[in-house]
Scaffold this motif. Structure first.
Motif, PDB file in Angstrom:
ATOM      1  N   CYS A  49       0.594  -1.720  -0.090  1.00 18.33           N
ATOM      2  CA  CYS A  49      -0.089  -0.182   0.069  1.00 18.33           C
ATOM      3  C   CYS A  49       0.426   1.244   0.002  1.00 18.33           C
ATOM      4  O   CYS A  49       0.214   2.137   0.108  1.00 18.33           O
ATOM      5  N   LEU A  50       2.255   1.458  -0.367  1.00 12.82           N
ATOM      6  CA  LEU A  50       3.295   1.966  -0.267  1.00 12.82           C
ATOM      7  C   LEU A  50       2.551   3.227  -1.365  1.00 12.82           C
ATOM      8  O   LEU A  50       1.916   3.859  -2.629  1.00 12.82           O
ATOM      9  N   VAL A  51       2.629   4.234  -0.638  1.00 11.47           N
ATOM     10  CA  VAL A  51       2.402   5.535  -1.176  1.00 11.47           C
ATOM     11  C   VAL A  51       3.722   7.211  -0.552  1.00 11.47           C
ATOM     12  O   VAL A  51       4.622   6.783  -0.673  1.00 11.47           O
ATOM     13  N   GLU A  52       3.250   7.663  -2.453  1.00 12.71           N
ATOM     14  CA  GLU A  52       4.229   9.044  -0.958  1.00 12.71           C
ATOM     15  C   GLU A  52       3.697  10.272  -0.805  1.00 12.71           C
ATOM     16  O   GLU A  52       2.275  10.893  -1.359  1.00 12.71           O
ATOM     17  N   VAL A  53       4.232  10.611   0.142  1.00 18.12           N
ATOM     18  CA  VAL A  53       3.066  11.647   0.808  1.00 18.12           C
ATOM     19  C   VAL A  53       5.028  12.772   1.281  1.00 18.12           C
ATOM     20  O   VAL A  53       6.517  12.450   1.541  1.00 18.12           O
ATOM     21  N   SER A  60       8.002  11.399   1.446  1.00 15.86           N
ATOM     22  CA  SER A  60       9.240   9.931   2.143  1.00 15.86           C
ATOM     23  C   SER A  60       7.705   9.524   1.440  1.00 15.86           C
ATOM     24  O   SER A  60       6.555   9.320   0.721  1.00 15.86           O
ATOM     25  N   LEU A  61       8.423   8.043   1.577  1.00 12.99           N
ATOM     26  CA  LEU A  61       7.207   6.984   0.643  1.00 12.99           C
ATOM     27  C   LEU A  61       7.295   5.727   2.052  1.00 12.99           C
ATOM     28  O   LEU A  61       8.548   5.667   2.750  1.00 12.99           O
ATOM     29  N   LEU A  81       7.986   5.374  -8.894  1.00  3.12           N
ATOM     30  CA  LEU A  81       8.394   5.287  -8.303  1.00  3.12           C
ATOM     31  C   LEU A  81       7.999   4.011  -7.200  1.00  3.12           C
ATOM     32  O   LEU A  81       8.467   3.236  -6.543  1.00  3.12           O
ATOM     33  N   ILE A  82       6.763   4.409  -7.150  1.00  3.23           N
ATOM     34  CA  ILE A  82       5.391   3.605  -5.572  1.00  3.23           C
ATOM     35  C   ILE A  82       5.130   2.154  -6.673  1.00  3.23           C
ATOM     36  O   ILE A  82       5.377   1.121  -6.077  1.00  3.23           O
ATOM     37  N   HIS A  83       5.270   2.650  -8.073  1.00  3.91           N
ATOM     38  CA  HIS A  83       4.707   0.757  -8.812  1.00  3.91           C
ATOM     39  C   HIS A  83       5.918   0.092  -8.897  1.00  3.91           C
ATOM     40  O   HIS A  83       6.154  -1.369  -8.934  1.00  3.91           O
TER      41      HIS A  83
END
Ligand code: SF4
Ligand code: SF4
Ligand code: FES
Length: 251
Positions: A49-53, A60-61, A81-83
């Motif tokens: 469930c990684l996202v960029e914040v 940050s990831l 990057l998330i993918h």
């Protein structure tokens, strides 16, 4: 609603204390997950469930299921990057759970069909990804029959001391939530066998269909202060009885 944030450039409102994954999904954004269930505490285990914040000027990831939303954060739910990072995590999970349909399907969506990593030989509970969802759900239901055993690469999921747990009521919730379908459960019309114990079902007084295990019924009636006859009928017969009562009311 007291927290305003942006997800993929769209302004979104959330309640204080809500987790980012739940907020994003409610707002219609798709984020994959394997170890998440909205009813139980998140532990950020599967990392799909990684996202960029972006928060306070820093990017940050992060896993979104256990990230509590903060005012002003800017979130991206998909990027190259998330993918890439989700694909790496899915590759690791696939090495642990090559037989898990949900992991295989999700991995395929990220272009992973065969992991580069050596398969994890787990004779204890094949295809278990150690996400602890079963442990957390069981605990949430008030049973705490399951736990993690061992540490590091010896970590396993099971019953403490590998003995049938007194507190297990045979509810089957762990089986239902397991994302890799690796928990064994067998059912007949009269009983359910899970985690080394066989539990008799309460039969519906009307049609004989299994309603709930006797041990689960006793636990629920006692702890939720339900009437003694609460589980006498299955849902279908309860509804039929309610419709009959409704139809017999004189208007
Ligand atoms: S079947 Fe037993 S171990 Fe599984 S959730 Fe229910 S009480 Fe817990
Ligand atoms: S048995 Fe299923 S729910 Fe429990 S830790 Fe393993 S994969 Fe997760
Ligand atoms: S769903 Fe977030 S880490 Fe598994």
């Amino acid at each position: 609603m007291d927290v305003k944030l942006k997800i993929n450039d769209v302004e979104v409102s959330a309640q204080k204390g809500e987790y980012l994954l739940d907020v994003a999904r409610k707002a219609g954004f798709e984020i994959p997950s394997l170890c998440h269930h909205e009813a139980v505490r998140p532990i950020g285990s599967c990392r799909v469930c990684l996202v960029e914040v972006v928060a306070g000027g820093k990017t940050s990831l992060t896993t979104s299921c256990n990230y509590v939303v903060e005012p002003g954060i800017e979130v991206t739910t998909d990027s190259e990057l998330i993918h890439k990072m989700r694909a790496v995590n899915l590759e690791l999970l696939l090495a642990r759970a090559p037989g898990a349909r949900r992991v295989r399907d999700l991995a395929a969506r990220y272009g992973v069909s065969r992991p580069r990593f050596a398969p994890v030989d787990d004779n204890w509970l094949p295809n278990c990804i150690l996400c602890e969802l079963c442990v957390r759900v069981c605990e949430h239901q008030g049973h705490s029959a399951l736990s993690t055993l061992g540490r590091g690469d010896q970590k396993k999921i099971g019953l403490p001391f590998n003995r049938p747990a007194e507190s297990c009521v045979g509810c089957g919730a762990c089986y239902s939530v397991c994302p890799t379908e690796c928990i064994l459960m067998k059912e007949t019309r009269t009983n359910r066998t899970i985690w080394g114990q066989t539990f008799d079902f309460v039969p519906c007084k009307e049609c004989g269909a299994p309603v709930i295990t006797e041990k689960h019924r006793d636990f629920a009636i006692k702890n939720q202060e339900l009437p003694e006859n609460y589980y006498d009928l299955c849902e279908a017969c309860k509804q039929a009885a309610a419709s009959k009562r409704f139809a017999s009311v004189a208007w």
